[in-house]
Design a protein around this motif. Structure first.
Motif, mmCIF file in Angstrom:
data_model
loop_
_atom_site.group_PDB
_atom_site.id
_atom_site.type_symbol
_atom_site.label_atom_id
_atom_site.label_comp_id
_atom_site.label_asym_id
_atom_site.label_seq_id
_atom_site.Cartn_x
_atom_site.Cartn_y
_atom_site.Cartn_z
ATOM 1 N N GLN A 1 0.876 -1.169 0.000
ATOM 2 C CA GLN A 1 0.000 0.000 0.000
ATOM 3 C C GLN A 1 0.915 1.221 0.000
ATOM 4 N N ASP A 2 0.927 1.986 -1.089
ATOM 5 C CA ASP A 2 1.748 3.194 -1.074
ATOM 6 C C ASP A 2 1.018 4.313 -1.786
ATOM 7 N N GLU A 3 1.710 5.428 -1.949
ATOM 8 C CA GLU A 3 1.028 6.621 -2.453
ATOM 9 C C GLU A 3 0.821 6.601 -3.964
ATOM 10 N N LYS A 4 1.343 5.604 -4.639
ATOM 11 C CA LYS A 4 1.155 5.532 -6.095
ATOM 12 C C LYS A 4 -0.316 5.333 -6.435
ATOM 13 N N LEU A 5 -0.738 5.956 -7.531
ATOM 14 C CA LEU A 5 -2.121 5.764 -7.968
ATOM 15 C C LEU A 5 -2.340 4.324 -8.404
ATOM 16 N N THR A 6 -3.512 3.793 -8.063
ATOM 17 C CA THR A 6 -3.886 2.442 -8.471
ATOM 18 C C THR A 6 -5.226 2.514 -9.209
ATOM 19 N N ALA A 7 -5.651 1.376 -9.749
ATOM 20 C CA ALA A 7 -6.952 1.329 -10.430
ATOM 21 C C ALA A 7 -8.057 1.819 -9.498
ATOM 22 N N LYS A 8 -7.947 1.446 -8.221
ATOM 23 C CA LYS A 8 -8.969 1.834 -7.237
ATOM 24 C C LYS A 8 -9.038 3.349 -7.090
ATOM 25 N N SER A 9 -7.860 4.002 -6.978
ATOM 26 C CA SER A 9 -7.874 5.462 -6.781
ATOM 27 C C SER A 9 -8.261 6.191 -8.073
ATOM 28 N N LYS B 1 -11.680 8.815 -8.549
ATOM 29 C CA LYS B 1 -11.645 10.188 -9.080
ATOM 30 C C LYS B 1 -12.474 10.335 -10.358
ATOM 31 N N LYS B 2 -13.023 9.218 -10.810
ATOM 32 C CA LYS B 2 -13.744 9.226 -12.089
ATOM 33 C C LYS B 2 -15.242 9.298 -11.831
ATOM 34 N N GLU B 3 -15.941 10.021 -12.697
ATOM 35 C CA GLU B 3 -17.408 10.047 -12.578
ATOM 36 C C GLU B 3 -17.938 8.661 -12.917
ATOM 37 N N SER B 4 -18.809 8.139 -12.066
ATOM 38 C CA SER B 4 -19.335 6.795 -12.301
ATOM 39 C C SER B 4 -20.354 6.831 -13.434
ATOM 40 N N THR B 5 -20.066 6.108 -14.497
ATOM 41 C CA THR B 5 -21.006 6.022 -15.624
ATOM 42 C C THR B 5 -21.238 4.565 -15.952
ATOM 43 N N GLU B 6 -22.387 4.276 -16.467
ATOM 44 C CA GLU B 6 -22.713 2.897 -16.841
ATOM 45 C C GLU B 6 -21.876 2.520 -18.056
ATOM 46 N N ILE B 7 -21.187 1.418 -17.990
ATOM 47 C CA ILE B 7 -20.345 0.985 -19.110
ATOM 48 C C ILE B 7 -21.234 0.546 -20.270
ATOM 49 N N VAL B 8 -20.918 1.020 -21.484
ATOM 50 C CA VAL B 8 -21.691 0.673 -22.676
ATOM 51 C C VAL B 8 -21.121 -0.635 -23.243
ATOM 52 N N THR B 9 -21.999 -1.621 -23.430
ATOM 53 C CA THR B 9 -21.567 -2.894 -24.028
ATOM 54 C C THR B 9 -22.535 -3.272 -25.145
ATOM 55 N N LEU B 10 -22.111 -4.183 -25.990
ATOM 56 C CA LEU B 10 -22.983 -4.713 -27.049
ATOM 57 C C LEU B 10 -22.925 -6.226 -27.016
ATOM 58 N N ASP B 11 -24.079 -6.862 -27.208
ATOM 59 C CA ASP B 11 -24.108 -8.328 -27.255
ATOM 60 C C ASP B 11 -23.458 -8.822 -28.543
ATOM 61 N N ALA B 12 -22.763 -9.941 -28.457
ATOM 62 C CA ALA B 12 -22.027 -10.498 -29.604
ATOM 63 C C ALA B 12 -22.929 -10.797 -30.796
ATOM 64 N N GLN B 13 -24.219 -11.018 -30.527
ATOM 65 C CA GLN B 13 -25.133 -11.364 -31.622
ATOM 66 C C GLN B 13 -25.708 -10.142 -32.340
ATOM 67 N N LYS B 14 -25.461 -8.951 -31.782
ATOM 68 C CA LYS B 14 -25.941 -7.729 -32.452
ATOM 69 C C LYS B 14 -25.202 -7.565 -33.777
ATOM 70 N N LEU C 1 -7.945 -4.154 -8.709
ATOM 71 C CA LEU C 1 -8.093 -2.830 -8.091
ATOM 72 C C LEU C 1 -6.772 -2.269 -7.577
ATOM 73 N N ASN C 2 -5.829 -3.167 -7.204
ATOM 74 C CA ASN C 2 -4.543 -2.713 -6.662
ATOM 75 C C ASN C 2 -3.474 -2.497 -7.728
ATOM 76 N N THR C 3 -3.820 -2.694 -9.005
ATOM 77 C CA THR C 3 -2.829 -2.529 -10.077
ATOM 78 C C THR C 3 -2.390 -1.068 -10.170
ATOM 79 N N SER C 4 -1.079 -0.860 -10.293
ATOM 80 C CA SER C 4 -0.543 0.512 -10.284
ATOM 81 C C SER C 4 -0.820 1.227 -11.596
ATOM 82 N N ILE C 5 -0.739 2.546 -11.517
ATOM 83 C CA ILE C 5 -0.950 3.391 -12.695
ATOM 84 C C ILE C 5 0.090 3.077 -13.777
ATOM 85 N N ASP C 6 1.325 2.705 -13.343
ATOM 86 C CA ASP C 6 2.380 2.368 -14.310
ATOM 87 C C ASP C 6 1.978 1.166 -15.154
#
Length: 453
Positions: free
Chosen positions: A325-333, A337-350, A412-417
């Protein structure tokens, strides 16, 4: 003076006082640095001893093949001795072991077969079972079986124990060793206790292993067994080399504590060692209340840090397991900081036409593709353009016909790098599952936003 071959350089390893990492631990703490052996580990000692005993008994014949289940270090010792003595080697190991260990064995000309970790020892796929089957099938072969071959502990009775006794001038009061096959602790401990029965022998175990409970209760508890990350110590069975009469107690150390302590030994003492050394020091610190200022403690440092570069010495590997656990940005952080939006997906059969309309209306360039709710691929503007230039009739085809591999998934713990390195021409984003189980997407824009925010 020179040596006749590399095997003659095994042993007589230095004893070095630890000054920083064991601050607050009473007594003089000394590390037996087994990385100075030519194969960079303590296993060189018993590898040669097992071979020499097998030669004497006639089990290993000229031109034979050595077959062994090994996590790497014993294999290195065997492979080295095999080169000098003219044998071939086939090793089985588990997919838990570091890539560096497997690569090192192959560098010595050994054949290495990687087997699954999370199976019972009796399972035909286990590295124990595969090595036993190969021994039956390969002509003129011999399996050392480091777990039950008592030449293992005898090597340490003859070498490691006497070295420690002489180096401490008989002043040693405690021996601390990570326990895997049990050869090091049992052989060394037996010799030292013959010299002075008051010497305490402490075994370091890991969570997911059976040793501690068996020592304390005599019960072999299968419910204690579960997968663990720490390498080189702990077992899910009882090797013949573990002499429970010699070992006074076992102390368990967590994967996280062992991993972080391994790094600390390098950073605070300048000694580059492997995972079991971190576990041993972690266990010693946990047991410090049992020590007095006049005690002389010897801790075995089994192997070299170079075999763990992709693991304990890799910050992303540590973060992915929540160990760092350190000060580096991770996927979680970044998500925070990101606005929560519904992820757009398409079904494979479309149809491809529906994908074009979605991309236009949403003003996005790539969309994850799902099948029965699972993300199975992605479709991008460039994919659609390439496909339609080749065959304009594909507009009515299903997306599954032209979709490409899905965006990479990160923890979630993956670093920004690490996230930045995964975003490239093929992947404009990565996917991450948040704490509630919802799939989120992180784009280059989200990273820039998190940094500037």
């Amino acid at each position: 003076m020179w040596y006749n071959n590399i095997l003659e350089t095994i042993g007589n390893t230095p004893l070095v006082k630890l000054n920083t990492i064991t601050k607050g631990v009473p007594g003089t703490i000394l590390a037996k640095i087994e990385t100075t052996n030519p194969g960079n580990s303590i296993k060189d000692r018993m590898a040669v001893k097992m071979i020499e005993d097998a030669e004497k008994s006639g089990k290993l014949k000229p031109g034979g093949t050595i077959i062994e289940g090994t996590s790497g270090n014993t294999g290195m010792g065997l492979a080295m001795a095999a080169i000098i003595k003219g044998y071939k080697c086939i090793f089985t190991t588990t997919d838990k072991q570091s890539k560096e260990k497997v690569d090192a064995l192959r560098a010595f000309g050994a054949e290495v077969i990687v087997c699954p970790t999370n199976v019972e020892p009796e399972d035909p796929r286990s590295y124990y079972s595969v090595s036993s089957r190969l021994e039956r099938e390969v002509p003129n072969s011999w399996k050392p079986n480091q777990y039950d071959n008592l030449a293992n502990s005898q090597a340490h009775y003859e070498q490691t124990g006497p070295e420690i006794w002489e180096q401490t001038e008989g002043k040693i009061t405690h021996l601390v060793v990570g326990v895997g096959t049990g050869g090091t602790i049992s052989g060394t401990g037996r010799y030292l206790k013959e010299k002075n029965p008051n010497i305490k022998v402490w075994g370091i175990d890991t969570y997911g292993s059976v040793f501690k409970k068996y020592k304390e209760t005599g019960i072999f508890d299968k419910d204690e067994i579960y997968p663990y990350i720490t390498e080189g110590i702990g077992e899910d069975f009882l090797p013949a080399n573990v002499n429970f009469d010699v070992i006074d107690l076992f102390e368990k150390v967590t994967d996280k504590d062992a991993a972080l302590m391994t790094r600390d030994i390098a950073r605070k003492e300048g000694i580059f060692v492997g995972n079991s050394a971190g576990a041993a020091i972690g266990g010693l610190i946990q047991l410090k209340d049992k020590l007095k200022p006049e005690d002389v403690v010897v801790v075995i440092f089994h192997d070299h840090g170079s075999r763990y570069m992709g693991k304990m010495y890799n910050e992303d590997w540590l973060r992915e397991r929540g160990f760092l656990q350190d000060e580096k940005l991770t996927a979680k952080s970044i998500l925070a900081k990101k606005e929560s939006t519904e992820i757009v997906t398409l079904d494979a059969q479309k149809s491809v036409l529906e994908a074009i309309n979605t991309i236009k209306s949403m003003n996005i360039s790539q969309i994850p593709v799902t099948q029965q709710g699972m993300i199975v691929g992605k479709i991008a503007e460039s994919d659609i353009l390439s496909a339609l230039l080749e065959n304009p009739g594909l507009k009515s085809a299903a997306i599954s016909e032209i979709m490409t591999a899905t965006f990479p998934f990160v923890d979630l713990n993956t670093s920004i790098d690490k996230i930045s390195s995964l975003i490239n021409k093929e992947n404009s984003a990565v996917l991450v599952e948040d704490e509630s189980g919802k799939i989120e997407i992180i784009t280059q824009y989200d990273i820039i936003n998190a940094i500037s925010g």
